[in-house]
Design an enzyme around this catalytic site. Structure first.
Site, PDB file in Angstrom:
ATOM      1  N   HIS A  34       0.854  -1.453   0.029  1.00 47.66           N
ATOM      2  CA  HIS A  34      -0.117  -0.182   0.104  1.00 47.66           C
ATOM      3  C   HIS A  34       0.757   1.318  -0.069  1.00 47.66           C
ATOM      4  O   HIS A  34       0.571   2.111  -0.716  1.00 47.66           O
ATOM      5  CB  HIS A  34      -0.935   0.104   1.015  1.00 47.66           C
ATOM      6  N   GLY A 144      -2.770  -2.192  -7.049  1.00 46.27           N
ATOM      7  CA  GLY A 144      -1.498  -2.845  -7.114  1.00 46.27           C
ATOM      8  C   GLY A 144      -1.790  -4.122  -8.226  1.00 46.27           C
ATOM      9  O   GLY A 144      -2.899  -4.562  -8.525  1.00 46.27           O
ATOM     10  N   GLN A 145      -0.637  -4.521  -8.744  1.00 45.88           N
ATOM     11  CA  GLN A 145      -0.754  -5.603  -9.790  1.00 45.88           C
ATOM     12  C   GLN A 145      -0.999  -6.810  -8.994  1.00 45.88           C
ATOM     13  O   GLN A 145      -1.673  -7.862  -9.788  1.00 45.88           O
ATOM     14  CB  GLN A 145       0.747  -5.623 -10.609  1.00 45.88           C
TER      15      GLN A 145
HETATM   16  N1  LIG Z   1       1.917  -6.515  -2.338  1.00 49.18           N
HETATM   17  C1  LIG Z   1       1.190  -5.730  -3.009  1.00 49.18           C
HETATM   18  N2  LIG Z   1       1.900  -5.009  -3.788  1.00 49.18           N
HETATM   19  C2  LIG Z   1       1.633  -3.938  -4.538  1.00 49.18           C
HETATM   20  N3  LIG Z   1       0.190  -3.581  -4.374  1.00 49.18           N
HETATM   21  C3  LIG Z   1      -0.580  -4.092  -3.393  1.00 49.18           C
HETATM   22  C4  LIG Z   1      -0.080  -5.355  -2.857  1.00 49.18           C
HETATM   23  N4  LIG Z   1      -1.030  -5.902  -1.685  1.00 49.18           N
HETATM   24  C5  LIG Z   1      -1.940  -5.108  -1.916  1.00 49.18           C
HETATM   25  N5  LIG Z   1      -1.819  -4.092  -3.224  1.00 49.18           N
HETATM   26  C6  LIG Z   1      -2.850  -3.077  -3.614  1.00 49.18           C
HETATM   27  O1  LIG Z   1      -3.324  -2.237  -2.428  1.00 49.18           O
HETATM   28  C7  LIG Z   1      -4.509  -1.891  -2.784  1.00 49.18           C
HETATM   29  C8  LIG Z   1      -5.530  -2.348  -1.576  1.00 49.18           C
HETATM   30  O2  LIG Z   1      -5.537  -3.480  -1.436  1.00 49.18           O
HETATM   31  P1  LIG Z   1      -5.995  -4.298  -0.116  1.00 49.18           P
HETATM   32  O3  LIG Z   1      -7.163  -5.177  -0.322  1.00 49.18           O
HETATM   33  O4  LIG Z   1      -6.290  -3.188   1.009  1.00 49.18           O
HETATM   34  O5  LIG Z   1      -4.873  -4.901   0.553  1.00 49.18           O
HETATM   35  P2  LIG Z   1      -4.414  -6.673   0.686  1.00 49.18           P
HETATM   36  O6  LIG Z   1      -4.306  -6.943  -0.857  1.00 49.18           O
HETATM   37  O7  LIG Z   1      -3.053  -6.803   1.265  1.00 49.18           O
HETATM   38  O8  LIG Z   1      -5.539  -7.032   1.237  1.00 49.18           O
HETATM   39  C9  LIG Z   1      -5.095  -2.809  -3.973  1.00 49.18           C
HETATM   40  O9  LIG Z   1      -4.754  -1.953  -5.102  1.00 49.18           O
HETATM   41  C10 LIG Z   1      -4.072  -3.756  -3.966  1.00 49.18           C
HETATM   42  O10 LIG Z   1      -3.565  -4.277  -5.467  1.00 49.18           O
END
Ligand SMILES: Nc1ncnc2c1ncn2[C@@H]1O[C@H](COP(=O)(O)OP(=O)(O)O)[C@@H](O)[C@H]1O
Ligand SMILES: [Mg+2]
Length: 303
Positions: A34, A144-145
């Protein structure tokens, strides 16, 4: 940095912020993945907004909504350090007031993979993201990818519904052993945490097979399945080699391809992917050797 809870306060705050505004939607319990999105938004935009909302609409009835990890105070400290300007942390009733009945359904691209295993998930995601776009009116939004199909669904929705913004997808941030960072990693018991590297390793095995000349998509899926099958704690939900934009399964990898999977380690559901675009592999990046939480919070030495 300003923390707001109501939509009214959010609107009055964002209307005073310089543009372009970058939005980073999250469900909180923040990690380096994040924070990387926030830093990227900070570097590219005049203002940065972050939402922290565990969206009930994207959880199935038997999923982990009630036990999803939360720590707003810690999140706010991290966001302050990363340079966010405004954080919106609404109550569910602020987003879905009584009588709420409007949802956004993205069709084909939301049907396979995550959409097949989690019916209604992307309806919840698309709805909340559309509402976030209307609430913040950002010029850019950062995703996030790691959630590759989510990114494809949001891209499609933004295009189809004429949201005047740019969707920016950032590489997956990984732990030192390759495990993709996720708030859900906190559910893993120590033995499960060790087993969880099998996702990254099986993606790496498929990448190695591709580099050795394999182009058959089913052979590449088999390479991942076989690797996953060797880990007794891992239960494979799906492995896929698909078009990264439409998510349609491929027969041959002679063009862009998304290698993705969902795997249960014990009770915890993990997803991961590598993407091959224009002949270049996007596999994410490993975090530096001192864990992020310890670097920024000063909780002691990294180990
Ligand atoms: N390891 C990561 N690397 C890059 N972006 C991430 C990663 N984990 C989550 N994200 C991105 O952060 C944003 C919020 O995701 P969230 O659902 O809060 O987190 P998580 O996937 O950890 O549960 C999304 O766009 C998600 O793709
Ligand atoms: Mg998530």
């Amino acid at each position: 940095m300003k923390l707001v809870h109501t939509l009214t306060d959010l609107r009055s705050t964002t209307s005073a912020l310089p543009r372009p505004l970058g939005l980073v939607p999250t469900m909180g319990f923040l990690h380096e993945g994040h924070i990387t999105l926030v830093r990227r938004a900070r570097a590219e935009c005049a203002s940065v907004g972050v939402s922290i909302f565990v969206n009930p609409a994207q959880f199935g009835p038997n999923e982990d909504l009630s036990r999803y990890p939360r720590d707003l105070d810690r999140d706010l400290g991290l966001l302050e350090l990363a340079g966010a300007d405004v954080v919106w942390a609404p109550e569910p009733a602020e987003v879905y007031p009584p009588g709420y009945q409007t949802y956004v359904t993205v069709e084909e691209v939301a049907l396979p993979l995550e959409g097949a295993v989690r019916p209604g998930h992307f309806r919840g995601v698309a709805t909340v993201v559309a509402k976030l776009f209307n609430a913040f009116t950002p010029q850019r939004a950062y995703f996030g990818q790691k959630d590759a199909q989510q990114a494809a669904v949001i891209r499609r929705m933004a295009l189809d519904l004429n949201f005047p913004l740019e969707i920016v997808v950032c590489p997956t941030v990984r732990e030192r052993d390759g495990l993709a960072m996720s708030s859900r990693n906190t559910y893993l018991a120590p033995e499960e945490r060790r087993a969880a590297i099998v996702l990254y390793r099986s993606l790496s095995a498929a990448q190695a097979a591709f580099r050795a000349g394999e182009r058959g998509a089913e052979e590449l899926r088999s390479a991942m399945r076989n690797y996953l099958a060797a880990e007794p704690r891992a239960q494979t939900e799906y492995v896929s080699v698909a078009d990264p934009d439409t998510l349609a399964e491929l027969e041959r990898v002679d063009r862009d391809a998304l290698f993705s999977m969902a795997v249960r380690i014990g009770q915890t559901r993990l997803i991961d992917n590598f993407v091959l675009r224009d002949g270049v592999w996007e596999t994410g990046s490993l975090i530096p050797s001192i864990p992020f939480s310890q670097r920024t919070l000063g909780e002691g030495e990294g180990g």
